[in-house]
Design a protein around this motif. Structure first.
Motif, PDB file in Angstrom:
ATOM      1  N   GLY A 113     -21.703 -18.466 -44.732  1.00 58.84           N
ATOM      2  CA  GLY A 113     -22.748 -17.592 -45.250  1.00 58.84           C
ATOM      3  C   GLY A 113     -23.774 -18.395 -46.023  1.00 58.84           C
ATOM      4  O   GLY A 113     -23.809 -19.620 -45.952  1.00 58.84           O
ATOM      5  N   PHE A 114     -24.593 -17.690 -46.786  1.00 59.77           N
ATOM      6  CA  PHE A 114     -25.655 -18.363 -47.519  1.00 59.77           C
ATOM      7  C   PHE A 114     -26.100 -17.546 -48.722  1.00 59.77           C
ATOM      8  O   PHE A 114     -25.858 -16.347 -48.795  1.00 59.77           O
ATOM      9  CB  PHE A 114     -26.859 -18.646 -46.611  1.00 59.77           C
ATOM     10  CG  PHE A 114     -27.435 -17.411 -45.968  1.00 59.77           C
ATOM     11  CD1 PHE A 114     -28.426 -16.681 -46.600  1.00 59.77           C
ATOM     12  CD2 PHE A 114     -26.976 -16.971 -44.732  1.00 59.77           C
ATOM     13  CE1 PHE A 114     -28.958 -15.536 -46.013  1.00 59.77           C
ATOM     14  CE2 PHE A 114     -27.497 -15.836 -44.134  1.00 59.77           C
ATOM     15  CZ  PHE A 114     -28.493 -15.113 -44.788  1.00 59.77           C
ATOM     16  N   VAL A 115     -26.773 -18.236 -49.657  1.00 62.97           N
ATOM     17  CA  VAL A 115     -27.405 -17.589 -50.800  1.00 62.97           C
ATOM     18  C   VAL A 115     -28.774 -17.125 -50.330  1.00 62.97           C
ATOM     19  O   VAL A 115     -29.488 -17.883 -49.674  1.00 62.97           O
ATOM     20  CB  VAL A 115     -27.563 -18.592 -51.968  1.00 62.97           C
ATOM     21  CG1 VAL A 115     -28.296 -17.954 -53.136  1.00 62.97           C
ATOM     22  CG2 VAL A 115     -26.205 -19.132 -52.397  1.00 62.97           C
ATOM     23  N   PRO A 116     -29.183 -15.889 -50.626  1.00 58.92           N
ATOM     24  CA  PRO A 116     -30.513 -15.437 -50.209  1.00 58.92           C
ATOM     25  C   PRO A 116     -31.600 -16.395 -50.711  1.00 58.92           C
ATOM     26  O   PRO A 116     -31.588 -16.805 -51.871  1.00 58.92           O
ATOM     27  CB  PRO A 116     -30.650 -14.058 -50.868  1.00 58.92           C
ATOM     28  CG  PRO A 116     -29.241 -13.607 -51.076  1.00 58.92           C
ATOM     29  CD  PRO A 116     -28.454 -14.857 -51.355  1.00 58.92           C
ATOM     30  N   LEU A 122     -25.842 -20.784 -36.185  1.00 51.48           N
ATOM     31  CA  LEU A 122     -26.597 -19.714 -36.842  1.00 51.48           C
ATOM     32  C   LEU A 122     -27.082 -20.100 -38.244  1.00 51.48           C
ATOM     33  O   LEU A 122     -28.179 -19.724 -38.645  1.00 51.48           O
ATOM     34  CB  LEU A 122     -25.756 -18.440 -36.921  1.00 51.48           C
ATOM     35  CG  LEU A 122     -25.361 -17.831 -35.574  1.00 51.48           C
ATOM     36  CD1 LEU A 122     -24.480 -16.609 -35.779  1.00 51.48           C
ATOM     37  CD2 LEU A 122     -26.588 -17.469 -34.769  1.00 51.48           C
ATOM     38  N   ILE A 123     -26.241 -20.785 -38.982  1.00 47.90           N
ATOM     39  CA  ILE A 123     -26.610 -21.250 -40.320  1.00 47.90           C
ATOM     40  C   ILE A 123     -26.458 -22.766 -40.323  1.00 47.90           C
ATOM     41  O   ILE A 123     -25.348 -23.283 -40.434  1.00 47.90           O
ATOM     42  CB  ILE A 123     -25.735 -20.602 -41.412  1.00 47.90           C
ATOM     43  CG1 ILE A 123     -25.871 -19.075 -41.345  1.00 47.90           C
ATOM     44  CG2 ILE A 123     -26.133 -21.120 -42.794  1.00 47.90           C
ATOM     45  CD1 ILE A 123     -24.934 -18.322 -42.219  1.00 47.90           C
ATOM     46  N   ASP A 181     -15.326 -28.877 -39.245  1.00 48.47           N
ATOM     47  CA  ASP A 181     -15.883 -29.255 -37.947  1.00 48.47           C
ATOM     48  C   ASP A 181     -15.758 -28.083 -36.964  1.00 48.47           C
ATOM     49  O   ASP A 181     -14.965 -28.127 -36.017  1.00 48.47           O
ATOM     50  CB  ASP A 181     -15.166 -30.505 -37.414  1.00 48.47           C
ATOM     51  CG  ASP A 181     -15.814 -31.043 -36.144  1.00 48.47           C
ATOM     52  OD1 ASP A 181     -17.031 -30.848 -35.961  1.00 48.47           O
ATOM     53  OD2 ASP A 181     -15.086 -31.641 -35.323  1.00 48.47           O
ATOM     54  N   VAL A 182     -16.538 -27.033 -37.233  1.00 43.70           N
ATOM     55  CA  VAL A 182     -16.541 -25.827 -36.399  1.00 43.70           C
ATOM     56  C   VAL A 182     -17.963 -25.281 -36.335  1.00 43.70           C
ATOM     57  O   VAL A 182     -18.844 -25.733 -37.054  1.00 43.70           O
ATOM     58  CB  VAL A 182     -15.610 -24.719 -36.955  1.00 43.70           C
ATOM     59  CG1 VAL A 182     -14.158 -25.153 -36.910  1.00 43.70           C
ATOM     60  CG2 VAL A 182     -16.006 -24.308 -38.360  1.00 43.70           C
ATOM     61  N   GLY A 183     -18.146 -24.279 -35.483  1.00 42.32           N
ATOM     62  CA  GLY A 183     -19.413 -23.567 -35.408  1.00 42.32           C
ATOM     63  C   GLY A 183     -19.430 -22.460 -36.449  1.00 42.32           C
ATOM     64  O   GLY A 183     -18.928 -22.619 -37.559  1.00 42.32           O
ATOM     65  N   HIS A 184     -19.970 -21.309 -36.071  1.00 44.09           N
ATOM     66  CA  HIS A 184     -20.115 -20.170 -36.978  1.00 44.09           C
ATOM     67  C   HIS A 184     -18.837 -19.336 -36.968  1.00 44.09           C
ATOM     68  O   HIS A 184     -18.795 -18.227 -36.420  1.00 44.09           O
ATOM     69  CB  HIS A 184     -21.320 -19.334 -36.555  1.00 44.09           C
ATOM     70  CG  HIS A 184     -21.708 -18.304 -37.564  1.00 44.09           C
ATOM     71  ND1 HIS A 184     -22.333 -18.625 -38.753  1.00 44.09           N
ATOM     72  CD2 HIS A 184     -21.556 -16.959 -37.573  1.00 44.09           C
ATOM     73  CE1 HIS A 184     -22.546 -17.525 -39.442  1.00 44.09           C
ATOM     74  NE2 HIS A 184     -22.078 -16.500 -38.743  1.00 44.09           N
ATOM     75  N   LYS A 185     -17.785 -19.916 -37.544  1.00 45.51           N
ATOM     76  CA  LYS A 185     -16.503 -19.207 -37.609  1.00 45.51           C
ATOM     77  C   LYS A 185     -15.631 -19.824 -38.687  1.00 45.51           C
ATOM     78  O   LYS A 185     -15.948 -20.888 -39.223  1.00 45.51           O
ATOM     79  CB  LYS A 185     -15.788 -19.244 -36.270  1.00 45.51           C
ATOM     80  CG  LYS A 185     -15.359 -20.632 -35.835  1.00 45.51           C
ATOM     81  CD  LYS A 185     -14.645 -20.581 -34.502  1.00 45.51           C
ATOM     82  CE  LYS A 185     -14.098 -21.943 -34.129  1.00 45.51           C
ATOM     83  NZ  LYS A 185     -13.320 -21.870 -32.908  1.00 45.51           N
ATOM     84  N   LEU A 186     -14.544 -19.169 -38.977  1.00 44.42           N
ATOM     85  CA  LEU A 186     -13.579 -19.638 -39.959  1.00 44.42           C
ATOM     86  C   LEU A 186     -12.498 -20.420 -39.232  1.00 44.42           C
ATOM     87  O   LEU A 186     -11.808 -19.874 -38.371  1.00 44.42           O
ATOM     88  CB  LEU A 186     -12.968 -18.441 -40.700  1.00 44.42           C
ATOM     89  CG  LEU A 186     -11.955 -18.738 -41.789  1.00 44.42           C
ATOM     90  CD1 LEU A 186     -12.630 -19.462 -42.950  1.00 44.42           C
ATOM     91  CD2 LEU A 186     -11.336 -17.445 -42.283  1.00 44.42           C
TER      92      LEU A 186
END
Length: 108
Positions: free
Chosen positions: A32-35, A61-62, A87-92
Motif C-alpha cells: 500500500g501507500f501513504v496518500p 501497481l505501486i 521479491d514479489v509483485g503486488h501481493k503478500l
C-alpha cells in the motif's frame, strides 16, 4: 467512461489515522501507500504510530520507488515503522505474511 481512482486499504487506513488518530492503534500496509496529498503537518499525526509496511520489489501497481518514498515520509513523521521489501509483485508473500503475523503478535 471516466476513470475512478480507488484508494487502497492502506491509504484509507493512513488517511483515517491522520484525521482521527485516536481510532487507530497501528497500521499494516501490505503493498500500500501513504496518500500523496497529505501535508507534512497532517503526516506528523502518525508520530509514534506502529506501522508495518510490506513492499513488493516487482510490484506493477505501486512501484518500489513510491514505497520507499512513503517509508521515508513515515520515518520523518516519527511513525514507529517496520519496513520490509519482498521479491514479489503486488501481493503478500508467505515471508511477508509470517513477518506481519510476528509484528501483530508483538503489539500490546
Amino acid at each position: 467512461m471516466a476513470s475512478t481512482r480507488v484508494p487502497t486499504a492502506a491509504a484509507t487506513a493512513f488517511a483515517t489515522a491522520i484525521a482521527h488518530p485516536s481510532l487507530v492503534r497501528g497500521i499494516a500496509s501490505v503493498v500500500g501507500f501513504v496518500p500523496t496529498d497529505c501535508a507534512a503537518s497532517e503526516v506528523s499525526m502518525l508520530r509514534g504510530l506502529p506501522v508495518f509496511m510490506a513492499a513488493g520489489t516487482r510490484d506493477e501497481l505501486i512501484p518500489l520507488a513510491r514505497s520507499r518514498v512513503c517509508a521515508e515520509t513515515l520515518r520523518v513523521a516519527g511513525a514507529d515503522l517496520t519496513y520490509r521489501e519482498y521479491d514479489v509483485g503486488h501481493k503478500l508473500s508467505s515471508q511477508a505474511s509470517r513477518d506481519l503475523k510476528g509484528w501483530w503478535a508483538a503489539r500490546p
